[in-house]
Design a protein around this motif. Sequence first.
Motif, PDB file in Angstrom:
ATOM      1  N   CYS A   1       0.303   5.065   4.897  1.00 42.74           N
ATOM      2  CA  CYS A   1       1.576   3.874   5.082  1.00 42.74           C
ATOM      3  C   CYS A   1       2.762   4.801   4.402  1.00 42.74           C
ATOM      4  CB  CYS A   1       1.313   2.782   3.689  1.00 42.74           C
ATOM      5  SG  CYS A   1       0.079   1.666   4.354  1.00 42.74           S
TER       6      CYS A   1
ATOM      7  N   HIS B   1      -4.343   1.289   8.218  1.00 40.90           N
ATOM      8  CA  HIS B   1      -3.873   2.695   7.938  1.00 40.90           C
ATOM      9  C   HIS B   1      -5.275   3.770   7.587  1.00 40.90           C
ATOM     10  CE1 HIS B   1      -4.344   0.527   3.659  1.00 40.90           C
ATOM     11  NE2 HIS B   1      -5.333   0.533   4.457  1.00 40.90           N
TER      12      HIS B   1
ATOM     13  N   CYS C   1      -0.532   4.696   0.074  1.00 41.29           N
ATOM     14  CA  CYS C   1      -1.356   5.185   1.239  1.00 41.29           C
ATOM     15  C   CYS C   1      -0.588   6.218   1.293  1.00 41.29           C
ATOM     16  CB  CYS C   1      -2.905   5.164   1.676  1.00 41.29           C
ATOM     17  SG  CYS C   1      -2.192   4.425   3.491  1.00 41.29           S
TER      18      CYS C   1
ATOM     19  N   CYS D   1       0.526  -1.443   0.013  1.00 42.47           N
ATOM     20  CA  CYS D   1      -0.029  -0.288  -0.149  1.00 42.47           C
ATOM     21  C   CYS D   1       0.742   1.103  -0.228  1.00 42.47           C
ATOM     22  CB  CYS D   1      -1.147   0.153   1.087  1.00 42.47           C
ATOM     23  SG  CYS D   1      -1.997   1.485   1.256  1.00 42.47           S
TER      24      CYS D   1
END
Length: 243
Positions: free
Chosen positions: A13, A215, A10, A8
């Motif tokens: 993260c 997250h 994002c 991930c």
Amino acid sequence: MGVPTLGCHCAVCESPDPHDQRTRPSVLLTYAGRNVVIDTTPDFRYQAMRARIDRLDAVVYTHGHADHVLGLDDIRPYNLRRRGPIPIYAAAETWLTLRRQFAYVFDDALPESTVPLVETHTIEGPFDLFDVKMIPVPALHGSGSVLGFRFGRAAYLTDFSRVPEASKPLLEGLDDFILDALRYVPHPTHSSVEQSLALVRELKPKRAWFTHICHDLGHADTNARLPENVRLSYDGLQFEVQL
Ligand SMILES: [Zn+2]
Ligand SMILES: [Zn+2]
Ligand SMILES: [Zn+2]
């Protein structure tokens, strides 16, 4: 799954804030020269190094999910240090899972290499752990069940979707309540931020600490939106509680 979550990218993260790096959830209770951990996550070895744990006196399990038990094999160095088994406390249902997942630990055949040495205790009600009363707090985790634990004026309750009415009196009068709040979006087996805030309003602990955070929740952003007595917990967070 831990944050960063594998694959991930994002904002949480990829966040540079160390508070946004989350290993799997557990707590260490240190009192009277003893170390007790609640759950042995897949990150247990790293967590024990980080907390510089030289001895382990007991393990207490909340439930048998992989993110809470898979570090069990890493208690072996503590077996060697104490030259004996480590007392492990779990509900009967959790023992079924542990015996299946760690069949080699419970195999009577003489192992060629070291295996964890465990002294099994089945939780059937409050129990004494080095002169501290551990009070199990049964809760629902989707269609399964989970145990929270109250010790003195603090309680740890992770991985729950609902707290039955019968368990609520066990969570009254707390100074510190550490509880599951996975994300904003409702989840079938976990409490959401909204649900956990409602429980905090109902049970009125002095402070609440959210854990098992995915997250979706950035540390700084989320804290800014929470009431002042409710904070996201983070890896390495320490505080004193009255036992
Ligand atoms: Zn992410
Ligand atoms: Zn779980
Ligand atoms: Zn979990």
